[in-house]
Design a protein around this motif. Structure first.
Motif, mmCIF file in Angstrom:
data_model
loop_
_atom_site.group_PDB
_atom_site.id
_atom_site.type_symbol
_atom_site.label_atom_id
_atom_site.label_comp_id
_atom_site.label_asym_id
_atom_site.label_seq_id
_atom_site.Cartn_x
_atom_site.Cartn_y
_atom_site.Cartn_z
ATOM 1 N N MET A 123 37.770 34.725 21.950
ATOM 2 C CA MET A 123 39.112 34.777 22.514
ATOM 3 C C MET A 123 40.074 35.467 21.553
ATOM 4 N N ALA A 124 39.914 35.249 20.260
ATOM 5 C CA ALA A 124 40.765 35.911 19.274
ATOM 6 C C ALA A 124 40.581 37.423 19.316
ATOM 7 N N ALA A 125 39.365 37.860 19.593
ATOM 8 C CA ALA A 125 39.077 39.292 19.665
ATOM 9 C C ALA A 125 39.477 39.904 21.001
ATOM 10 N N GLY A 126 39.798 39.070 21.973
ATOM 11 C CA GLY A 126 40.120 39.571 23.301
ATOM 12 C C GLY A 126 38.891 39.835 24.145
ATOM 13 N N ASP A 127 37.713 39.426 23.658
ATOM 14 C CA ASP A 127 36.482 39.597 24.435
ATOM 15 C C ASP A 127 36.375 38.561 25.546
ATOM 16 N N PHE A 128 36.929 37.387 25.310
ATOM 17 C CA PHE A 128 37.029 36.345 26.328
ATOM 18 C C PHE A 128 38.508 36.128 26.651
ATOM 19 N N VAL A 129 38.797 35.974 27.933
ATOM 20 C CA VAL A 129 40.156 35.645 28.375
ATOM 21 C C VAL A 129 40.172 34.192 28.815
ATOM 22 N N ALA A 172 39.959 35.277 33.944
ATOM 23 C CA ALA A 172 39.587 34.380 32.843
ATOM 24 C C ALA A 172 38.078 34.165 32.771
ATOM 25 N N ASP A 173 37.574 34.197 31.544
ATOM 26 C CA ASP A 173 36.177 33.841 31.295
ATOM 27 C C ASP A 173 36.012 32.337 31.164
ATOM 28 N N VAL A 174 37.083 31.650 30.768
ATOM 29 C CA VAL A 174 37.053 30.199 30.642
ATOM 30 C C VAL A 174 38.420 29.634 31.012
ATOM 31 N N ALA A 175 38.394 28.563 31.784
ATOM 32 C CA ALA A 175 39.619 27.874 32.176
ATOM 33 C C ALA A 175 39.667 26.511 31.490
ATOM 34 N N VAL A 176 40.773 26.236 30.818
ATOM 35 C CA VAL A 176 41.028 24.886 30.305
ATOM 36 C C VAL A 176 41.669 24.111 31.452
ATOM 37 N N VAL A 177 40.965 23.121 31.958
ATOM 38 C CA VAL A 177 41.384 22.412 33.170
ATOM 39 C C VAL A 177 41.642 20.945 32.847
ATOM 40 N N ARG A 186 41.835 14.004 31.180
ATOM 41 C CA ARG A 186 41.034 14.651 30.133
ATOM 42 C C ARG A 186 41.021 16.157 30.379
ATOM 43 N N GLY A 187 40.660 16.892 29.342
ATOM 44 C CA GLY A 187 40.552 18.328 29.442
ATOM 45 C C GLY A 187 39.108 18.783 29.530
ATOM 46 N N PHE A 188 38.871 19.851 30.294
ATOM 47 C CA PHE A 188 37.521 20.374 30.500
ATOM 48 C C PHE A 188 37.533 21.898 30.373
ATOM 49 N N LEU A 189 36.397 22.441 29.960
ATOM 50 C CA LEU A 189 36.217 23.884 29.906
ATOM 51 C C LEU A 189 35.334 24.307 31.072
ATOM 52 N N VAL A 190 35.900 25.109 31.957
ATOM 53 C CA VAL A 190 35.165 25.579 33.125
ATOM 54 C C VAL A 190 34.978 27.082 32.987
ATOM 55 N N GLU A 191 33.736 27.516 32.861
ATOM 56 C CA GLU A 191 33.452 28.935 32.678
ATOM 57 C C GLU A 191 33.340 29.641 34.025
ATOM 58 N N LYS A 192 33.682 30.925 34.020
ATOM 59 C CA LYS A 192 33.647 31.696 35.260
ATOM 60 C C LYS A 192 32.239 31.717 35.844
ATOM 61 N N GLU A 193 32.176 31.864 37.129
ATOM 62 C CA GLU A 193 30.926 31.910 37.890
ATOM 63 C C GLU A 193 30.193 30.574 37.915
ATOM 64 N N ASP A 219 35.345 22.808 44.049
ATOM 65 C CA ASP A 219 34.696 22.160 45.179
ATOM 66 C C ASP A 219 33.337 21.650 44.712
ATOM 67 N N ASN A 220 33.299 20.368 44.319
ATOM 68 C CA ASN A 220 32.095 19.794 43.721
ATOM 69 C C ASN A 220 31.569 20.693 42.598
ATOM 70 N N CYS A 221 32.489 21.093 41.766
ATOM 71 C CA CYS A 221 32.178 21.992 40.651
ATOM 72 C C CYS A 221 31.528 21.193 39.536
ATOM 73 N N LYS A 222 30.289 21.501 39.251
ATOM 74 C CA LYS A 222 29.516 20.731 38.274
ATOM 75 C C LYS A 222 29.505 21.456 36.932
ATOM 76 N N ILE A 223 29.993 20.767 35.909
ATOM 77 C CA ILE A 223 29.976 21.340 34.563
ATOM 78 C C ILE A 223 29.250 20.371 33.630
ATOM 79 N N PRO A 224 28.605 20.893 32.590
ATOM 80 C CA PRO A 224 27.867 20.020 31.670
ATOM 81 C C PRO A 224 28.803 19.116 30.875
ATOM 82 N N ALA A 225 28.286 17.967 30.473
ATOM 83 C CA ALA A 225 29.085 16.972 29.758
ATOM 84 C C ALA A 225 29.690 17.539 28.480
ATOM 85 N N GLU A 226 28.983 18.480 27.847
ATOM 86 C CA GLU A 226 29.486 19.026 26.587
ATOM 87 C C GLU A 226 30.704 19.937 26.779
#
Length: 387
Positions: A123-129, A172-177, A186-193, A219-226
């Motif tokens: 993200m610092a390099a601008g490779d991830f938004v 965005a490549d990653v959403a802080v949700v 709580r906060g979660f990291l949801v990656e695109k796709e 919509d029933n978006c499943k993300i890993p616990a980590e």
């Protein structure tokens, strides 16, 4: 004595050589890389995504964070960067602010070591938004009432709900949700796709047209616990992020205000009316003097807040005072400049109308004008007026 119209009380006179170099570098970048196409991009509602990597190459993204590829700059330097970006356009500053003060700060503050090592350098390099999902269709000023819910199922979290008015969302490549759970927000990291996750663009904006805004749907978006931000706890966590971004806005909007004042002075000296420059009329000089005075006061507020933040003495209500005051100043300056320019003020050949439309959004986002006044009011009286 040389007095700058845009820094009449010399609030920025004592910045050191490294801070001056940072400011000059960012102004050069904005002038050469962004400004030449801003009106076309604004009219077409296009954000030039290539500037994200260019900002990353300059070390502007996450610049006041330490480690993980971040520059670790001081608070004044960060503020000056935001000011120069918003001198170009509020949309440009918004993209950088969301990336840095909301998404990256959240990961840096609440994330695991693995999350920080993986996401922050990219993200610092601008490779991830990154984007920051807090506001919902029915919950803006009262984010604690959010309906987005995350339920733990085995080794995964399942998200359902929606967020809206999210800068950077469609790219965005990653959403802080931020979501409700059985244990609180709580906060979660949801990656695109990620299956069940979509981020469509919001169309027909009349403000911040040269930035990308969207919604987030789960919509029933499943993300890993980590992907849980393990140190996040309650509504105070996203509010900590907002305070970082609001601090940047205190500086940022001064850039838009300064740009408007410079345009008003230049135009009024060149525009001839009744055989003499518009600038020679008392009404015009009065307007210019008021603009310069308000910008000067805004600069003093910004620099004092930077000092308090550096000394770790700052209170959230002080940031609210600065955000409310300086956005109002900038919006008034944009409106006054448009007035001075007359019919030409609505033309894209000039800058004030674009700044004015953009600032209508800044006036509202990350805490509306009235909400920030109520935050200060609560601190003054000890009585919350929100409920």
């Amino acid at each position: 004595m040389n007095i700058l119209a845009t820094d009449y009380l010399c609030a920025f006179d004592n910045i050191d050589e490294s801070q001056k170099l940072i400011q000059q570098t960012v102004r050069k970048f904005v002038t050469e890389k962004f400004k030449p196409n801003i009106m076309e991009n604004y009219e077409r509602a296009v954000f030039p995504q290539e500037v994200i990597k260019e900002m990353g190459a300059l070390g502007l993204l996450g610049c006041n964070l330490a480690g993980y590829g971040c520059a670790g700059l001081d608070e004044v330097s960060y503020g000056l960067i935001m000011k120069e970006l918003e001198r170009g356009d509020s949309g440009l500053r918004s993209v950088a602010s969301v990336q840095s003060s909301l998404a990256m700060y959240a990961i840096h503050t609440f994330g695991s070591e693995e999350q920080k090592k993986y996401f922050l350098p990219k993200m610092a390099a601008g490779d991830f938004v990154g984007c920051f999902g807090l506001t919902e269709p029915d919950f803006g000023s009262n984010p604690a009432g959010m309906k987005t819910f995350a339920k733990k199922e085995g080794k995964n979290w399942v998200l359902n709900g929606s967020k809206t008015w999210i800068t950077n969302a469609p790219i965005a490549d990653v959403a802080v949700v931020w979501a409700q759970t059985n244990e609180g927000i709580r906060g979660f990291l949801v990656e695109k796709e990620t299956p069940g996750f979509t981020a469509p663009k919001i169309h027909y904006k009349l403000s911040l047209r040269a930035s990308i805004t969207g919604s987030l749907f789960f919509d029933n978006c499943k993300i890993p616990a980590e992907n849980l931000l393990e140190k996040s706890e309650g509504i105070k966590s996203p509010l900590m992020c907002l305070n970082q971004a609001r601090f940047g806005i205190v500086f940022g909007v001064l850039g838009a205000a300064e740009d408007c004042l410079e345009e008003a002075i230049s135009y009024s000296k060149e525009r001839i009316m009744f055989d003499k420059p518009l600038a020679s009329f008392q009404l015009i000089q009065r307007k210019l003097a008021i603009m310069a005075t308000e910008i000067a006061k805004g600069g003093l507020i910004a620099m004092q807040l930077a000092k308090l933040k550096h000394e770790k003495k700052i209170h959230a209500s002080q940031i609210s005072m600065g955000k409310q005051n300086n956005v109002q100043i900038a919006l008034d300056c944009a409106r006054t400049t448009r007035d001075i320019l007359g019919a030409n003020g609505i033309s894209g050949e000039y800058r004030c109308m674009r700044h004015m439309c953009n600032l209508e959004s800044v006036y509202t986002y990350e805490g509306t004008n009235d909400i920030h006044l109520l935050i200060v009011g609560q601190q003054l009286t000890g009585i919350p007026a929100f409920s």
